[in-house]
Enzyme design. Structure first.
Site, PDB file in Angstrom:
ATOM      1  N   SER A   1     -27.177 -61.295   9.862  1.00 64.16           N
ATOM      2  CA  SER A   1     -27.097 -59.843   9.734  1.00 64.16           C
ATOM      3  C   SER A   1     -28.463 -59.189   9.565  1.00 64.16           C
ATOM      4  O   SER A   1     -28.713 -58.103  10.100  1.00 64.16           O
ATOM      5  CB  SER A   1     -26.184 -59.471   8.558  1.00 64.16           C
ATOM      6  OG  SER A   1     -26.642 -60.073   7.352  1.00 64.16           O
TER       7      SER A   1
ATOM      8  N   ASP B   1     -36.393 -65.408  10.928  1.00 62.57           N
ATOM      9  CA  ASP B   1     -34.993 -65.705  10.641  1.00 62.57           C
ATOM     10  C   ASP B   1     -34.692 -65.389   9.188  1.00 62.57           C
ATOM     11  O   ASP B   1     -35.606 -65.180   8.379  1.00 62.57           O
ATOM     12  CB  ASP B   1     -34.702 -67.177  10.939  1.00 62.57           C
ATOM     13  CG  ASP B   1     -33.229 -67.457  11.212  1.00 62.57           C
ATOM     14  OD1 ASP B   1     -32.403 -66.539  11.079  1.00 62.57           O
ATOM     15  OD2 ASP B   1     -32.911 -68.606  11.574  1.00 62.57           O
TER      16      ASP B   1
ATOM     17  N   GLU C   1     -31.503 -73.233  15.027  1.00 60.69           N
ATOM     18  CA  GLU C   1     -32.542 -72.578  14.228  1.00 60.69           C
ATOM     19  C   GLU C   1     -33.686 -73.550  13.942  1.00 60.69           C
ATOM     20  O   GLU C   1     -34.864 -73.191  14.055  1.00 60.69           O
ATOM     21  CB  GLU C   1     -31.927 -72.038  12.936  1.00 60.69           C
ATOM     22  CG  GLU C   1     -31.034 -70.827  13.169  1.00 60.69           C
ATOM     23  CD  GLU C   1     -30.206 -70.433  11.961  1.00 60.69           C
ATOM     24  OE1 GLU C   1     -29.622 -69.334  11.995  1.00 60.69           O
ATOM     25  OE2 GLU C   1     -30.132 -71.212  10.989  1.00 60.69           O
TER      26      GLU C   1
END
Length: 227
Positions: free
Chosen positions: A35, A86, A108
């Protein structure tokens, strides 16, 4: 009093300011998932003419990047990138992290491994004294799920299958509660060495280099200290 969305927005804006000196016509950025990263992608749109494109850690982020007019590169086309941005589900003062709440932990780690530095953007609720309150995501090959779960139980955890979820790699996630994590790097290595584990959500062997932590008093920066 800022709400969590406003705090995340401030962290995303701080990341934009951080990466601006690193942008250039040949630059490909590494972009994570979550988010807070969604807000970073939205803010990145205004600067898209200043860099070549991005490599994404998930299909979700790739869709959002393309929707903002940002070229998305397959990581196999990218030999280097200056920075990977990130979020995290938890981060401690040494910049060890638990990630994978969105299920993109393996990609990731892969994208982050190509970047010159990892910049973690979070709101203050994610900063913890010790990792482990957030269940540790572990990506597993489906045929190994129960064998891995038994090994994780032996380590003191309580693994639960993330029901109905399949990663972008076609694998499953076990969310492991109850782990004690006094040495995040050691536990990361032990879990990753269990046969059938693709990746675990501890980012300690290669943690963040910089954390931008949005608080009620502004964005606080923490840099990783040399070992």
């Amino acid at each position: 009093m800022l709400d969590q969305t406003q705090l995340k927005h401030n962290a995303a804006q701080a990341a934009i300011q951080y990466i601006q000196p690193l942008l250039g016509p040949d630059v490909v950025l590494g972009v994570g998932t979550g988010s807070t990263v969604d807000l970073f992608i939205d803010a990145l749109e205004a600067h898209k003419a200043l860099f070549r494109g991005a490599a994404s850690s998930s299909e979700r982020s790739a869709v959002r990047l393309r929707a903002r007019g940002i070229t998305v590169f397959d990581l196999n086309e990218v030999s280097a990138m200056p920075v990977y941005v990130d979020g995290a589900d938890e981060i401690d003062a040494q910049l060890n992290m638990i990630k994978g709440g969105g299920g993109a932990l393996t990609r990731e780690k892969i994208v982050a491994s190509v970047a010159g530095q990892f910049v973690c953007i979070v709101d203050e609720s994610k900063l913890v004294a010790g990792l482990g309150r957030f269940p540790l995501p572990v990506e597993v090959i489906p045929m190994a799920r129960e064998a891995v779960a038994r090994r994780l139980t032996e380590l003191g955890g309580r693994p639960v299958l993330r029901d109905g979820f399949v990663t972008d790699n076609g694998c499953q996630i076990l969310d492991v509660a109850g782990l004690r994590i006094p040495d995040p790097a050691d536990l990361e290595a032990r879990v990753n060495n269990i046969p059938g584990v693709v990746c675990c959500g501890l980012f300690a062997l290669d943690g963040a280099d910089v954390a931008l932590i949005s608080t009620q008093d502004g964005v606080r920066r923490i840099d990783r200290q040399p070992a």
